[in-house]
Design a protein around this motif. Sequence first.
Motif, PDB file in Angstrom:
ATOM      1  N   ALA A  25       0.831  -1.207   0.000  1.00 26.04           N
ATOM      2  CA  ALA A  25       0.000   0.000   0.000  1.00 26.04           C
ATOM      3  C   ALA A  25       0.866   1.259   0.000  1.00 26.04           C
ATOM      4  O   ALA A  25       0.555   2.235  -0.695  1.00 26.04           O
ATOM      5  CB  ALA A  25      -0.929  -0.004   1.201  1.00 26.04           C
ATOM      6  N   VAL A  26       1.949   1.242   0.740  1.00 25.84           N
ATOM      7  CA  VAL A  26       2.853   2.399   0.774  1.00 25.84           C
ATOM      8  C   VAL A  26       3.492   2.607  -0.595  1.00 25.84           C
ATOM      9  O   VAL A  26       3.551   3.733  -1.109  1.00 25.84           O
ATOM     10  CB  VAL A  26       3.920   2.227   1.873  1.00 25.84           C
ATOM     11  CG1 VAL A  26       5.015   3.266   1.753  1.00 25.84           C
ATOM     12  CG2 VAL A  26       3.274   2.282   3.253  1.00 25.84           C
ATOM     13  N   LEU A  27       3.966   1.538  -1.206  1.00 24.19           N
ATOM     14  CA  LEU A  27       4.581   1.659  -2.536  1.00 24.19           C
ATOM     15  C   LEU A  27       3.583   2.143  -3.580  1.00 24.19           C
ATOM     16  O   LEU A  27       3.915   2.979  -4.431  1.00 24.19           O
ATOM     17  CB  LEU A  27       5.178   0.324  -2.963  1.00 24.19           C
ATOM     18  CG  LEU A  27       6.469  -0.075  -2.271  1.00 24.19           C
ATOM     19  CD1 LEU A  27       6.882  -1.483  -2.700  1.00 24.19           C
ATOM     20  CD2 LEU A  27       7.572   0.920  -2.573  1.00 24.19           C
ATOM     21  N   LEU A  28       2.373   1.633  -3.533  1.00 30.35           N
ATOM     22  CA  LEU A  28       1.354   2.104  -4.471  1.00 30.35           C
ATOM     23  C   LEU A  28       1.026   3.575  -4.248  1.00 30.35           C
ATOM     24  O   LEU A  28       0.821   4.325  -5.207  1.00 30.35           O
ATOM     25  CB  LEU A  28       0.091   1.256  -4.356  1.00 30.35           C
ATOM     26  CG  LEU A  28       0.184  -0.155  -4.908  1.00 30.35           C
ATOM     27  CD1 LEU A  28      -1.082  -0.937  -4.598  1.00 30.35           C
ATOM     28  CD2 LEU A  28       0.453  -0.132  -6.391  1.00 30.35           C
ATOM     29  N   GLY A  29       0.977   3.998  -3.006  1.00 28.74           N
ATOM     30  CA  GLY A  29       0.725   5.404  -2.699  1.00 28.74           C
ATOM     31  C   GLY A  29       1.826   6.307  -3.225  1.00 28.74           C
ATOM     32  O   GLY A  29       1.560   7.353  -3.819  1.00 28.74           O
ATOM     33  N   ILE A  30       3.063   5.909  -3.032  1.00 27.43           N
ATOM     34  CA  ILE A  30       4.198   6.697  -3.537  1.00 27.43           C
ATOM     35  C   ILE A  30       4.171   6.738  -5.063  1.00 27.43           C
ATOM     36  O   ILE A  30       4.398   7.786  -5.672  1.00 27.43           O
ATOM     37  CB  ILE A  30       5.519   6.125  -3.010  1.00 27.43           C
ATOM     38  CG1 ILE A  30       5.630   6.376  -1.509  1.00 27.43           C
ATOM     39  CG2 ILE A  30       6.713   6.725  -3.739  1.00 27.43           C
ATOM     40  CD1 ILE A  30       6.795   5.675  -0.847  1.00 27.43           C
ATOM     41  N   GLY A  31       3.874   5.599  -5.686  1.00 31.59           N
ATOM     42  CA  GLY A  31       3.793   5.564  -7.146  1.00 31.59           C
ATOM     43  C   GLY A  31       2.702   6.475  -7.679  1.00 31.59           C
ATOM     44  O   GLY A  31       2.889   7.170  -8.677  1.00 31.59           O
ATOM     45  N   TYR A  32       1.564   6.489  -6.997  1.00 32.77           N
ATOM     46  CA  TYR A  32       0.465   7.360  -7.420  1.00 32.77           C
ATOM     47  C   TYR A  32       0.845   8.825  -7.289  1.00 32.77           C
ATOM     48  O   TYR A  32       0.565   9.628  -8.183  1.00 32.77           O
ATOM     49  CB  TYR A  32      -0.781   7.059  -6.591  1.00 32.77           C
ATOM     50  CG  TYR A  32      -1.922   7.990  -6.892  1.00 32.77           C
ATOM     51  CD1 TYR A  32      -2.636   7.872  -8.076  1.00 32.77           C
ATOM     52  CD2 TYR A  32      -2.277   9.001  -6.005  1.00 32.77           C
ATOM     53  CE1 TYR A  32      -3.680   8.732  -8.359  1.00 32.77           C
ATOM     54  CE2 TYR A  32      -3.314   9.864  -6.283  1.00 32.77           C
ATOM     55  CZ  TYR A  32      -4.014   9.721  -7.456  1.00 32.77           C
ATOM     56  OH  TYR A  32      -5.029  10.587  -7.733  1.00 32.77           O
ATOM     57  N   LEU A  33       1.502   9.185  -6.186  1.00 36.44           N
ATOM     58  CA  LEU A  33       1.923  10.575  -6.004  1.00 36.44           C
ATOM     59  C   LEU A  33       2.934  10.995  -7.061  1.00 36.44           C
ATOM     60  O   LEU A  33       2.862  12.105  -7.593  1.00 36.44           O
ATOM     61  CB  LEU A  33       2.503  10.770  -4.603  1.00 36.44           C
ATOM     62  CG  LEU A  33       1.491  10.686  -3.464  1.00 36.44           C
ATOM     63  CD1 LEU A  33       2.212  10.775  -2.122  1.00 36.44           C
ATOM     64  CD2 LEU A  33       0.446  11.775  -3.576  1.00 36.44           C
ATOM     65  N   LEU A  34       3.874  10.118  -7.387  1.00 37.01           N
ATOM     66  CA  LEU A  34       4.841  10.436  -8.443  1.00 37.01           C
ATOM     67  C   LEU A  34       4.149  10.601  -9.794  1.00 37.01           C
ATOM     68  O   LEU A  34       4.488  11.491 -10.569  1.00 37.01           O
ATOM     69  CB  LEU A  34       5.906   9.346  -8.520  1.00 37.01           C
ATOM     70  CG  LEU A  34       6.914   9.323  -7.390  1.00 37.01           C
ATOM     71  CD1 LEU A  34       7.815   8.101  -7.517  1.00 37.01           C
ATOM     72  CD2 LEU A  34       7.748  10.593  -7.385  1.00 37.01           C
ATOM     73  N   TYR A  35       3.184   9.746 -10.069  1.00 31.75           N
ATOM     74  CA  TYR A  35       2.427   9.859 -11.312  1.00 31.75           C
ATOM     75  C   TYR A  35       1.712  11.205 -11.394  1.00 31.75           C
ATOM     76  O   TYR A  35       1.712  11.856 -12.435  1.00 31.75           O
ATOM     77  CB  TYR A  35       1.420   8.710 -11.408  1.00 31.75           C
ATOM     78  CG  TYR A  35       0.418   8.894 -12.514  1.00 31.75           C
ATOM     79  CD1 TYR A  35       0.760   8.654 -13.838  1.00 31.75           C
ATOM     80  CD2 TYR A  35      -0.875   9.320 -12.238  1.00 31.75           C
ATOM     81  CE1 TYR A  35      -0.152   8.827 -14.854  1.00 31.75           C
ATOM     82  CE2 TYR A  35      -1.801   9.493 -13.242  1.00 31.75           C
ATOM     83  CZ  TYR A  35      -1.438   9.245 -14.554  1.00 31.75           C
ATOM     84  OH  TYR A  35      -2.335   9.426 -15.553  1.00 31.75           O
ATOM     85  N   ARG A  36       1.092  11.628 -10.294  1.00 32.61           N
ATOM     86  CA  ARG A  36       0.379  12.901 -10.279  1.00 32.61           C
ATOM     87  C   ARG A  36       1.324  14.073 -10.497  1.00 32.61           C
ATOM     88  O   ARG A  36       0.983  15.029 -11.186  1.00 32.61           O
ATOM     89  CB  ARG A  36      -0.370  13.079  -8.958  1.00 32.61           C
ATOM     90  CG  ARG A  36      -1.502  12.094  -8.749  1.00 32.61           C
ATOM     91  CD  ARG A  36      -2.621  12.309  -9.685  1.00 32.61           C
ATOM     92  NE  ARG A  36      -3.208  13.613  -9.409  1.00 32.61           N
ATOM     93  CZ  ARG A  36      -4.152  14.175 -10.126  1.00 32.61           C
ATOM     94  NH1 ARG A  36      -4.640  13.558 -11.154  1.00 32.61           N
ATOM     95  NH2 ARG A  36      -4.617  15.356  -9.819  1.00 32.61           N
ATOM     96  N   VAL A  37       2.517  14.025  -9.914  1.00 29.19           N
ATOM     97  CA  VAL A  37       3.473  15.117 -10.076  1.00 29.19           C
ATOM     98  C   VAL A  37       3.925  15.204 -11.526  1.00 29.19           C
ATOM     99  O   VAL A  37       3.964  16.281 -12.111  1.00 29.19           O
ATOM    100  CB  VAL A  37       4.673  14.921  -9.126  1.00 29.19           C
ATOM    101  CG1 VAL A  37       5.821  15.833  -9.494  1.00 29.19           C
ATOM    102  CG2 VAL A  37       4.250  15.149  -7.686  1.00 29.19           C
ATOM    103  N   VAL A  38       4.246  14.071 -12.129  1.00 32.47           N
ATOM    104  CA  VAL A  38       4.703  14.065 -13.522  1.00 32.47           C
ATOM    105  C   VAL A  38       3.573  14.461 -14.451  1.00 32.47           C
ATOM    106  O   VAL A  38       3.760  15.244 -15.380  1.00 32.47           O
ATOM    107  CB  VAL A  38       5.263  12.673 -13.890  1.00 32.47           C
ATOM    108  CG1 VAL A  38       5.504  12.558 -15.376  1.00 32.47           C
ATOM    109  CG2 VAL A  38       6.541  12.410 -13.122  1.00 32.47           C
ATOM    110  N   HIS A  39       2.384  13.945 -14.201  1.00 32.51           N
ATOM    111  CA  HIS A  39       1.238  14.249 -15.063  1.00 32.51           C
ATOM    112  C   HIS A  39       0.857  15.722 -14.967  1.00 32.51           C
ATOM    113  O   HIS A  39       0.518  16.343 -15.961  1.00 32.51           O
ATOM    114  CB  HIS A  39       0.053  13.369 -14.673  1.00 32.51           C
ATOM    115  CG  HIS A  39      -1.104  13.464 -15.603  1.00 32.51           C
ATOM    116  ND1 HIS A  39      -1.034  13.067 -16.916  1.00 32.51           N
ATOM    117  CD2 HIS A  39      -2.362  13.926 -15.425  1.00 32.51           C
ATOM    118  CE1 HIS A  39      -2.183  13.282 -17.492  1.00 32.51           C
ATOM    119  NE2 HIS A  39      -3.023  13.801 -16.613  1.00 32.51           N
TER     120      HIS A  39
END
Length: 77
Positions: A25-39
């Motif tokens: 869950a932590v890794l998925l959360g970090i991945g989602y936040l990185l995706y939002r920043v790049v997007h």
Amino acid sequence: MWNSGMWDGTGATWMWFLMWLVPLAVLLGIGYLLYRVVHRSTDQETDPALEQLRLSYAQGKLSDEEYEERLNRLDRD
């Protein structure tokens, strides 16, 4: 029979499940936040001509009709 005293003997199974679920869950959360920043950074790149048109309209240099006409012309190109 002895069942380790935790959830009918399934305590070890639940602990193993939680030990994998929490980091996942932590890794998925970090991945989602990185995706939002790049997007978000790619979304903010706009056409300089559109920015200039919006600025001119905001400053009152263009009428509503002129703004709409120029906006339609830029969107076609």
